[in-house]
Enzyme design. Sequence first.
Site, PDB file in Angstrom:
ATOM      1  N   SER A   3       0.644  -1.035  -0.091  1.00 26.49           N
ATOM      2  CA  SER A   3      -0.076  -0.059  -0.006  1.00 26.49           C
ATOM      3  C   SER A   3       0.867   1.425  -0.061  1.00 26.49           C
ATOM      4  O   SER A   3       1.706   1.506   0.885  1.00 26.49           O
ATOM      5  CB  SER A   3      -0.850  -0.165   1.277  1.00 26.49           C
ATOM      6  OG  SER A   3      -1.538   1.054   1.312  1.00 26.49           O
ATOM      7  N   GLY A   4       0.472   2.116  -0.772  1.00 21.05           N
ATOM      8  CA  GLY A   4       1.231   3.436  -0.883  1.00 21.05           C
ATOM      9  C   GLY A   4       1.302   4.392   0.274  1.00 21.05           C
ATOM     10  O   GLY A   4       2.207   5.081   0.516  1.00 21.05           O
ATOM     11  N   CYS A  22      -9.088   0.576   9.765  1.00 24.67           N
ATOM     12  CA  CYS A  22     -10.339   0.149   8.997  1.00 24.67           C
ATOM     13  C   CYS A  22     -11.639  -0.036   9.895  1.00 24.67           C
ATOM     14  O   CYS A  22     -12.724  -0.039   9.731  1.00 24.67           O
ATOM     15  CB  CYS A  22     -10.342  -1.175   8.322  1.00 24.67           C
ATOM     16  SG  CYS A  22      -8.934  -1.067   6.874  1.00 24.67           S
TER      17      CYS A  22
END
Length: 377
Positions: A194-195, A320
Amino acid sequence: MSIYVDYAATTPVDKEILKSMLDNADKFGNPSSIHRIGKEGKAFYEKSRKNAAELIEAKPDEIVFTGSATEANNMVIRGIVSYYERPHIITTSVEHASVKETYQAMEDYADVTYLDVNEHGQISIEDLQDALSERTKLVSIIMVNNETGTIQPMEEIRKAVSESNALLHVDAVQAFRQLKISTKSLGCDFLTLSGHKLHAPKGIGLLFIKQNTHLNRIMTGGSQEKERRAGTENTLYAHAMSLAMTQAEEKREENTKVLKALKEKLISELQTQEVPFEINGSTAFQTNHIVNLYFPWTTSEYLLTAMDMAGIYASGGSACNAGTVVPSHVIQAMYSEDRARRSIRFSFSKELTEDDMTFIAEKLKSIYTKLKDQGFI
């Protein structure tokens, strides 16, 4: 004073990366277009792919840029489940929600085994070996846990899976800045990154698909990414992802030293301040960028609010699940629901100082003393 200690949730965009994005904003052509502007965009995009591939010891055509690691994880799981008729798949009880909830959603179409973990947060290799069968098509493992920093025994996992017919999917989102990542050493068939965990913008992820490995598409409507993911390529964000990976690779050793000092400082200062706490898991099996602490004298919900008012920004678990009072499924799997409701994750970056750790410990001491004086402890 404000101190952000939630870098495992997301990181600020690096200024050098942002500048490079702006400097290259003129390379806007659609890589699928056949004219010169499109070809320039295509060359720019493929340069990012080539660099990203080299950094994880992969081939350029094994790299797919996605909108997030969540999307990449879904591509793997849904792509495999839809390819086979009711396959057996294996994962752990401490996966990120993008894996855990996707597997749960697939239970009508696949037989899923969720491996338990010990109090350190690691799976048993014997349990994995016992679960593997001729029907097993996929094994998904989070390399470094996003809530505790626990590192799974990847070499033993690689060996066990390699002795079966199953494919290995590694979620390396929290691992890349902390550990050297090699798809060859891991022996994996899929790997996700993930960036925005690497100081690139939100909205870019990466999926490694080992050459000659079949994966059903879950996004259709175009032939991009060798018909593996439809949609116009996000050339500028892929560039940012490539730069962020390069930066993380080059600064990993320096970063590790800083994070180790910060983690040790916070723990030692809490001990000095005599704030009751316990470490969830064992630091012997963890990366340095996360420490998850159990505070038996209050709830995580109360403590997060009190810290927020004091200018300290941490979390109770995965981002999340932010904004909810749902206890961490990771801490529950390792210990109990009650412990999960009293645990806080602190995650670090080089932007922090040891003085920041002292400040956090002092504020926690103040919160603890106030509750004690008021008779709540």
